[in-house]
Scaffold this motif. Structure first.
Motif, PDB file in Angstrom:
ATOM      1  N   LEU A  59      22.664  55.452  51.331  1.00  0.00           N
ATOM      2  CA  LEU A  59      22.199  55.045  50.009  1.00  0.00           C
ATOM      3  C   LEU A  59      23.047  53.948  49.382  1.00  0.00           C
ATOM      4  N   PHE A  60      24.337  53.932  49.710  1.00  0.00           N
ATOM      5  CA  PHE A  60      25.264  53.024  49.022  1.00  0.00           C
ATOM      6  C   PHE A  60      26.059  52.185  50.009  1.00  0.00           C
ATOM      7  N   GLU A  61      26.259  50.941  49.636  1.00  0.00           N
ATOM      8  CA  GLU A  61      27.095  50.042  50.426  1.00  0.00           C
ATOM      9  C   GLU A  61      28.117  49.394  49.507  1.00  0.00           C
ATOM     10  N   PRO A  62      29.407  49.559  49.779  1.00  0.00           N
ATOM     11  CA  PRO A  62      30.418  48.893  48.948  1.00  0.00           C
ATOM     12  C   PRO A  62      30.485  47.407  49.265  1.00  0.00           C
ATOM     13  N   PHE A  63      29.844  46.595  48.419  1.00  0.00           N
ATOM     14  CA  PHE A  63      29.836  45.145  48.614  1.00  0.00           C
ATOM     15  C   PHE A  63      31.204  44.546  48.296  1.00  0.00           C
ATOM     16  N   ALA A  64      31.858  45.091  47.258  1.00  0.00           N
ATOM     17  CA  ALA A  64      33.158  44.558  46.854  1.00  0.00           C
ATOM     18  C   ALA A  64      34.018  45.683  46.300  1.00  0.00           C
ATOM     19  N   ILE A  65      35.308  45.619  46.590  1.00  0.00           N
ATOM     20  CA  ILE A  65      36.268  46.563  46.010  1.00  0.00           C
ATOM     21  C   ILE A  65      37.442  45.767  45.463  1.00  0.00           C
ATOM     22  N   THR A  66      38.019  46.254  44.368  1.00  0.00           N
ATOM     23  CA  THR A  66      39.128  45.538  43.737  1.00  0.00           C
ATOM     24  C   THR A  66      40.219  46.513  43.315  1.00  0.00           C
ATOM     25  N   GLU A 125      32.106  43.166  51.758  1.00  0.00           N
ATOM     26  CA  GLU A 125      32.013  41.715  51.885  1.00  0.00           C
ATOM     27  C   GLU A 125      33.217  41.026  51.241  1.00  0.00           C
ATOM     28  N   MET A 126      33.710  41.625  50.138  1.00  0.00           N
ATOM     29  CA  MET A 126      34.774  40.997  49.370  1.00  0.00           C
ATOM     30  C   MET A 126      35.797  42.020  48.905  1.00  0.00           C
ATOM     31  N   VAL A 127      37.047  41.588  48.791  1.00  0.00           N
ATOM     32  CA  VAL A 127      38.087  42.373  48.134  1.00  0.00           C
ATOM     33  C   VAL A 127      38.854  41.443  47.201  1.00  0.00           C
ATOM     34  N   ALA A 128      39.374  42.013  46.132  1.00  0.00           N
ATOM     35  CA  ALA A 128      40.165  41.210  45.195  1.00  0.00           C
ATOM     36  C   ALA A 128      41.315  42.045  44.655  1.00  0.00           C
ATOM     37  N   ILE A 129      42.446  41.403  44.483  1.00  0.00           N
ATOM     38  CA  ILE A 129      43.627  42.039  43.904  1.00  0.00           C
ATOM     39  C   ILE A 129      44.000  41.264  42.641  1.00  0.00           C
ATOM     40  N   ALA A 130      44.141  41.967  41.530  1.00  0.00           N
ATOM     41  CA  ALA A 130      44.436  41.287  40.268  1.00  0.00           C
ATOM     42  C   ALA A 130      45.795  40.610  40.291  1.00  0.00           C
ATOM     43  N   ASN A 131      46.785  41.296  40.851  1.00  0.00           N
ATOM     44  CA  ASN A 131      48.138  40.752  40.918  1.00  0.00           C
ATOM     45  C   ASN A 131      48.206  39.706  42.036  1.00  0.00           C
ATOM     46  N   GLU A 132      48.276  38.448  41.642  1.00  0.00           N
ATOM     47  CA  GLU A 132      48.219  37.354  42.611  1.00  0.00           C
ATOM     48  C   GLU A 132      49.406  37.335  43.567  1.00  0.00           C
ATOM     49  N   MET A 133      50.473  38.030  43.230  1.00  0.00           N
ATOM     50  CA  MET A 133      51.635  38.098  44.119  1.00  0.00           C
ATOM     51  C   MET A 133      51.307  38.798  45.437  1.00  0.00           C
ATOM     52  N   HIS A 134      50.243  39.620  45.429  1.00  0.00           N
ATOM     53  CA  HIS A 134      49.875  40.377  46.638  1.00  0.00           C
ATOM     54  C   HIS A 134      48.810  39.671  47.473  1.00  0.00           C
TER      55      HIS A 134
END
Length: 379
Positions: free
Chosen positions: A24-31, A49-58
């Protein structure tokens, strides 16, 4: 789905729900904000498809760890807001902690996404703005918090039957029975031991001070269109009844269950359907007594401060939230005492400039200024 805050308590449990319902569900993006190691493990397992980290140092660590996979990697707060409005996304689960959830939620609403809301601060800070945007963009917000999910479930099928009162339940936190002299010396380690729920550090402290319940009253006001004067809080230490609705005929409906956030998460994602689960079932014989008591707003003043902010309106709930985030962070480092948190918040509410009809930029400026004032007071 886009899961904003996938490494937190709600986000990790949401991924468990998704794993159990993978058709039923597909994780398109995780942050995530800072927890890059867990984000890497999640990305490798769920292959979004995508991942994002708020802290740009990582960013470099994240990008290198996923370089063998066809996953797009981003960093910074702006990238999280952009992910929330991506065309393939149907549902955005906003499970970010605190004020950081406001901008991406606004972006998702403007893009017409269905919102599963676990970030109560979005409505605390800018409830009037969020409600206007949801109406303009014809977007549904489905509550994930157990209390608001309970109210939502009690209202399903009631049509236009008039509501007399909403009753939010609170566990009372780990210090419910502590005397004044004990509360003066409690530590963050003690506060993090919640009796019933497994939550993140910030929310656990808010539960201990009853600020979390004040935020939930604000959230309920905006979600259900009920004035704060018709929203009550009752302490229910067993955490079996998650909240109640009292109707105009005097009847009261309650939603019950074991303290398990996966149930309200799944209900928000699958509404109006109820999918079969293997979650633990409530055995009433193990709970021969369900008790209730009034919250003590003399020992736990944050609840009263929240009602005061609601009465004032304007940007005052934003002031309350920003001040609270700073003092909670200070308390977690054992730099600020338990009672000091309320004292500082009250002082900041008196000092901060009041704006009766704020727009988005006013919220941003208020948040920045209030954090500066609060840090100076917290030391």
């Amino acid at each position: 789905m886009a899961i904003l805050g996938s490494t937190g308590s709600i986000g990790t449990q949401a991924l468990e729900v998704i794993e159990s319902n993978s058709s039923l569900f597909e994780p398109f993006a995780i942050t995530a904000n800072n927890n890059v190691d867990l984000l890497i493990r999640q990305a490798r397992k769920f292959r979004p498809e995508m991942v994002a980290i708020a802290n740009e140092m990582h960013y470099l660590k994240l990008k290198e760890a996923l370089s063998d996979l066809p996953i797009k990697v981003f960093a910074g707060d702006e990238s999280i807001a952009q992910i929330a409005e991506m065309q393939p996304v149907d549902i955005v689960l906003t499970a970010l902690v605190g004020y950081s959830g406001l901008k991406p939620t606004i972006q998702a609403i403007k893009a017409g996404k269905k919102i599963a809301l676990a970030n109560k601060e979005t409505l605390v800070v800018a409830g009037e703005l969020i409600n206007r945007l949801t109406q303009e963009n014809h977007v549904d917000i489905l509550p994930v918090d157990s209390e608001h999910s309970a109210i939502f479930q009690c209202l399903v099928g009631e049509g236009n039957n008039p509501v007399e009162k909403l009753i939010l339940t609170a566990s009372g936190g780990p210090f419910r029975t502590f005397a004044w002299n004990q509360l003066e010396h409690v530590t963050s380690a003690q506060a993090l031991k919640h009796p019933n729920w497994d939550m993140g550090a910030k929310i656990t402290i808010d539960s201990a001070t009853l600020m979390n319940k004040g935020f939930e009253v604000m959230e309920a006001k905006w979600l259900f269109g009920i004035p704060a004067s018709e929203i009550d809080v009752v302490v229910h230490p067993q955490s079996i009844i998650h909240s109640m609705v009292q109707f105009a005929d005097g009847s009261v409906k309650a939603q019950l269950g074991l303290p398990d956030m996966k149930l309200p998460i799944q209900y928000a994602l699958t509404y109006p359907d109820r999918l079969a689960t293997k979650f633990p079932r409530l055995d009433f014989s193990l709970y021969p007594q369900l008790t209730f008591e009034k919250p003590d707003v003399e020992r736990f003043r944050n609840l009263e401060l929240a009602y005061r902010a609601m009465d004032k309106g304007g940007n005052m709930p934003c002031v309350l939230n920003a001040a609270n985030e700073v003092v909670v962070a200070s308390f977690l480092q054992d730099k600020t005492g338990f009672f000091e948190m309320s004292e500082i918040i009250e002082t900041v509410m008196e000092k901060a400039p009041f704006i009766a009809s704020p727009v988005y930029d006013d919220y941003v400026e208020t948040d920045t200024l209030v954090r500066k004032i609060t840090r100076e007071l917290a030391g």
